[in-house]
Enzyme design. Sequence first.
Site, mmCIF file in Angstrom:
data_model
loop_
_atom_site.group_PDB
_atom_site.id
_atom_site.type_symbol
_atom_site.label_atom_id
_atom_site.label_comp_id
_atom_site.label_asym_id
_atom_site.label_seq_id
_atom_site.Cartn_x
_atom_site.Cartn_y
_atom_site.Cartn_z
ATOM 1 N N ASP A 1 0.889 -1.227 -0.083
ATOM 2 C CA ASP A 1 0.013 -0.146 -0.093
ATOM 3 C C ASP A 1 0.949 1.209 0.118
ATOM 4 O O ASP A 1 1.899 1.305 0.699
ATOM 5 C CB ASP A 1 -0.787 0.177 1.381
ATOM 6 C CG ASP A 1 -2.317 1.106 0.857
ATOM 7 O OD1 ASP A 1 -3.051 0.443 1.110
ATOM 8 O OD2 ASP A 1 -1.955 2.173 0.954
ATOM 9 N N ASN B 1 -12.932 -3.218 2.858
ATOM 10 C CA ASN B 1 -13.916 -2.328 2.762
ATOM 11 C C ASN B 1 -14.624 -2.441 1.849
ATOM 12 O O ASN B 1 -14.361 -2.509 0.482
ATOM 13 C CB ASN B 1 -13.104 -0.800 3.011
ATOM 14 C CG ASN B 1 -11.923 -0.779 4.027
ATOM 15 O OD1 ASN B 1 -12.462 -1.159 5.207
ATOM 16 N ND2 ASN B 1 -10.864 -0.057 3.892
ATOM 17 N N GLY C 1 -15.679 2.675 4.003
ATOM 18 C CA GLY C 1 -14.327 3.267 3.956
ATOM 19 C C GLY C 1 -13.700 3.142 2.858
ATOM 20 O O GLY C 1 -12.627 3.393 2.646
ATOM 21 N N GLN C 2 -14.521 2.257 1.823
ATOM 22 C CA GLN C 2 -13.660 1.890 0.270
ATOM 23 C C GLN C 2 -13.642 3.367 -0.263
ATOM 24 O O GLN C 2 -14.333 4.242 -0.715
ATOM 25 C CB GLN C 2 -14.581 1.010 -0.440
ATOM 26 C CG GLN C 2 -14.009 0.475 -1.604
ATOM 27 C CD GLN C 2 -14.673 -0.630 -2.308
ATOM 28 O OE1 GLN C 2 -15.817 -0.970 -1.854
ATOM 29 N NE2 GLN C 2 -13.984 -1.260 -3.284
ATOM 30 N N HIS D 1 -10.387 -5.205 -3.420
ATOM 31 C CA HIS D 1 -8.948 -5.511 -2.630
ATOM 32 C C HIS D 1 -9.012 -6.194 -1.329
ATOM 33 O O HIS D 1 -10.048 -5.606 -0.517
ATOM 34 C CB HIS D 1 -7.935 -4.337 -2.949
ATOM 35 C CG HIS D 1 -8.512 -3.116 -2.341
ATOM 36 N ND1 HIS D 1 -9.456 -2.322 -3.112
ATOM 37 C CD2 HIS D 1 -8.496 -2.519 -1.100
ATOM 38 C CE1 HIS D 1 -9.707 -1.224 -2.390
ATOM 39 N NE2 HIS D 1 -9.149 -1.342 -1.092
#
Length: 114
Positions: free
Chosen positions: A31, A87, A93-94, A100
């Site tokens: 990330d 998420n 909260g995506q 993913h």
Amino acid sequence: MLDGCIFCKISSGEIKVDMLYEDDSIVAFRDIDPQAPQHILVIPKEHIPTLDDVSPEDAGLLGHMLLKARDIASKLGMDKGYRIVVNCNSDGGQEVFHIHVHLLGGRQMKWPPG
Ligand code: 5GP
Ligand code: ZN
């Protein structure tokens, strides 16, 4: 491949990232804004926006993503544990609408998550 989708660009190699794993159906990479000492994303190459868009035929793909996240956790030495997060949509909260799995580890996680 969806035009303008950042994760489609990553999985197709159009945007170069530090790839931890790749096969015919999924890729895993770090990330860009890690929330833990280890923060890895596992994504399908196929563009599926959210968990709500997954069909029963994709069950194997989802299982593959989860098991690969587990294997990466093991490979990276997360022997004390780790957290898997998916998420879904705005309340979840995506932010990137290409499904993913987050793999987070290397520190004690708290519960409940914010
Ligand atoms: P979400 O909030 O959608 O579940 O998570 C999206 C994640 O993708 C975030 O943790 C964010 O830091 C990460 N991300 C967004 N854009 C990029 C990028 O271009 N490269 C990488 N490696 N990660 C990204
Ligand atoms: Zn995509």
